[in-house]
Design a protein around this motif. Structure first.
Motif, mmCIF file in Angstrom:
data_model
loop_
_atom_site.group_PDB
_atom_site.id
_atom_site.type_symbol
_atom_site.label_atom_id
_atom_site.label_comp_id
_atom_site.label_asym_id
_atom_site.label_seq_id
_atom_site.Cartn_x
_atom_site.Cartn_y
_atom_site.Cartn_z
ATOM 1 N N SER A 124 62.207 49.118 84.359
ATOM 2 C CA SER A 124 61.112 48.330 84.918
ATOM 3 C C SER A 124 59.831 48.662 84.167
ATOM 4 O O SER A 124 59.817 49.522 83.283
ATOM 5 C CB SER A 124 60.943 48.632 86.410
ATOM 6 N N TYR A 125 58.769 48.000 84.551
ATOM 7 C CA TYR A 125 57.455 48.313 84.011
ATOM 8 C C TYR A 125 56.460 48.313 85.163
ATOM 9 O O TYR A 125 56.731 47.782 86.237
ATOM 10 C CB TYR A 125 57.033 47.308 82.934
ATOM 11 N N PHE A 126 55.317 48.933 84.947
ATOM 12 C CA PHE A 126 54.253 48.900 85.946
ATOM 13 C C PHE A 126 52.921 49.062 85.228
ATOM 14 O O PHE A 126 52.869 49.510 84.078
ATOM 15 C CB PHE A 126 54.448 49.988 87.016
ATOM 16 N N LEU A 127 51.860 48.669 85.904
ATOM 17 C CA LEU A 127 50.521 48.804 85.344
ATOM 18 C C LEU A 127 49.922 50.120 85.798
ATOM 19 O O LEU A 127 50.102 50.530 86.939
ATOM 20 C CB LEU A 127 49.638 47.639 85.786
ATOM 21 N N ASN A 128 49.220 50.779 84.899
ATOM 22 C CA ASN A 128 48.575 52.048 85.195
ATOM 23 C C ASN A 128 47.131 51.968 84.722
ATOM 24 O O ASN A 128 46.782 51.092 83.932
ATOM 25 C CB ASN A 128 49.313 53.184 84.484
ATOM 26 N N ILE A 156 65.699 54.672 81.950
ATOM 27 C CA ILE A 156 66.797 55.425 82.568
ATOM 28 C C ILE A 156 67.858 55.712 81.520
ATOM 29 O O ILE A 156 68.082 54.927 80.605
ATOM 30 C CB ILE A 156 67.414 54.696 83.781
ATOM 31 N N GLY A 157 68.502 56.871 81.664
ATOM 32 C CA GLY A 157 69.571 57.264 80.749
ATOM 33 C C GLY A 157 70.927 56.876 81.300
ATOM 34 O O GLY A 157 71.046 56.083 82.238
ATOM 35 N N THR A 212 53.328 40.492 79.660
ATOM 36 C CA THR A 212 54.295 39.436 79.342
ATOM 37 C C THR A 212 55.436 39.996 78.500
ATOM 38 O O THR A 212 56.606 39.713 78.752
ATOM 39 C CB THR A 212 53.603 38.277 78.594
ATOM 40 N N THR A 213 55.097 40.793 77.510
ATOM 41 C CA THR A 213 56.120 41.408 76.663
ATOM 42 C C THR A 213 56.956 42.394 77.472
ATOM 43 O O THR A 213 58.180 42.454 77.319
ATOM 44 C CB THR A 213 55.464 42.121 75.465
ATOM 45 N N ALA A 214 56.316 43.155 78.338
ATOM 46 C CA ALA A 214 57.042 44.112 79.177
ATOM 47 C C ALA A 214 58.098 43.405 80.014
ATOM 48 O O ALA A 214 59.220 43.899 80.158
ATOM 49 C CB ALA A 214 56.072 44.875 80.067
ATOM 50 N N LYS A 215 57.758 42.248 80.560
ATOM 51 C CA LYS A 215 58.724 41.485 81.361
ATOM 52 C C LYS A 215 59.950 41.121 80.529
ATOM 53 O O LYS A 215 61.076 41.126 81.026
ATOM 54 C CB LYS A 215 58.083 40.206 81.900
ATOM 55 N N LEU A 216 59.726 40.791 79.254
ATOM 56 C CA LEU A 216 60.823 40.373 78.379
ATOM 57 C C LEU A 216 61.767 41.509 78.012
ATOM 58 O O LEU A 216 62.940 41.269 77.732
ATOM 59 C CB LEU A 216 60.262 39.758 77.088
ATOM 60 N N ILE A 217 61.269 42.746 77.992
ATOM 61 C CA ILE A 217 62.132 43.841 77.538
ATOM 62 C C ILE A 217 62.800 44.616 78.667
ATOM 63 O O ILE A 217 63.595 45.508 78.401
ATOM 64 C CB ILE A 217 61.380 44.804 76.586
ATOM 65 N N VAL A 218 62.505 44.277 79.907
ATOM 66 C CA VAL A 218 63.218 44.920 81.022
ATOM 67 C C VAL A 218 64.708 44.599 80.869
ATOM 68 O O VAL A 218 65.098 43.468 80.653
ATOM 69 C CB VAL A 218 62.674 44.447 82.387
ATOM 70 N N GLY A 219 65.534 45.623 80.944
ATOM 71 C CA GLY A 219 66.979 45.466 80.783
ATOM 72 C C GLY A 219 67.468 45.749 79.371
ATOM 73 O O GLY A 219 68.665 45.908 79.152
ATOM 74 N N LYS A 220 66.574 45.834 78.403
ATOM 75 C CA LYS A 220 66.965 46.099 77.013
ATOM 76 C C LYS A 220 67.283 47.581 76.823
ATOM 77 O O LYS A 220 66.751 48.442 77.503
ATOM 78 C CB LYS A 220 65.848 45.716 76.038
ATOM 79 N N GLU A 221 68.164 47.861 75.858
ATOM 80 C CA GLU A 221 68.504 49.230 75.507
ATOM 81 C C GLU A 221 67.697 49.660 74.286
ATOM 82 O O GLU A 221 67.443 48.860 73.391
ATOM 83 C CB GLU A 221 69.991 49.365 75.213
ATOM 84 N N ILE A 222 67.308 50.935 74.276
ATOM 85 C CA ILE A 222 66.523 51.502 73.194
ATOM 86 C C ILE A 222 67.233 52.770 72.728
ATOM 87 O O ILE A 222 67.706 53.562 73.544
ATOM 88 C CB ILE A 222 65.105 51.876 73.675
#
Length: 131
Positions: free
Chosen positions: A40-44, A58-59, A88-98
């Motif tokens: 997920s992402y969040f604003l700080n 998450i691992g 907007t970019t953060a929304k697109l990468i949720v679920g991606k593996e790094i």
């Protein structure tokens, strides 16, 4: 002498019914290239008041044995990292593996309240992303 492809000798049903496993699943199972997932992402907000995006990573799932009950339970290591990307970019990468892993690092002692019990425990480690 001409060579005949092996597939010509297999019945069509054998080829069609053979399950295919994606290459990334095979490599991940070998753990040659550990991966983390963007959960997920969040604003700080920084000390100077600027808003920025953080990612929660998450691992891999781990099966652990409870010292208290002696029963197994599942867990994942997780951490949060700041970014320079927009929401907007953060929304697109949720679920991606790094490529990378989440590792345990020693740090100065700090207190943590367990949400389910309200118990306050002292921790001397954090989990961090590492490439």
């Amino acid at each position: 002498m001409t060579s005949t492809p092996l597939l010509r000798h297999l019945p069509n049903d054998t080829i069609r019914d053979t399950p295919c496993v994606p290459l990334n699943q095979i490599l991940n199972s070998l753990n040659l290239f550990p991966m983390v997932t963007v959960k997920s992402y969040f604003l700080n907000q920084s000390a100077d008041g600027k808003i920025y995006v953080c990612l929660e990573l998450i691992g891999e799932i781990e099966i652990l044995l409870s010292e208290k009950s002696g029963k197994f339970y599942a867990d994942v290591k997780k951490c949060k990292i700041p970014t320079r990307i927009d929401e907007t970019t953060a929304k697109l990468i949720v679920g991606k593996e790094i490529l990378g892993s989440i590792v345990k690092k020693e740090c100065a002692a700090w207190e943590y309240t367990i949400p389910s019990t309200g118990e306050v425990v002292t921790m001397s480690h954090r989990y961090e992303y590492e490439q």
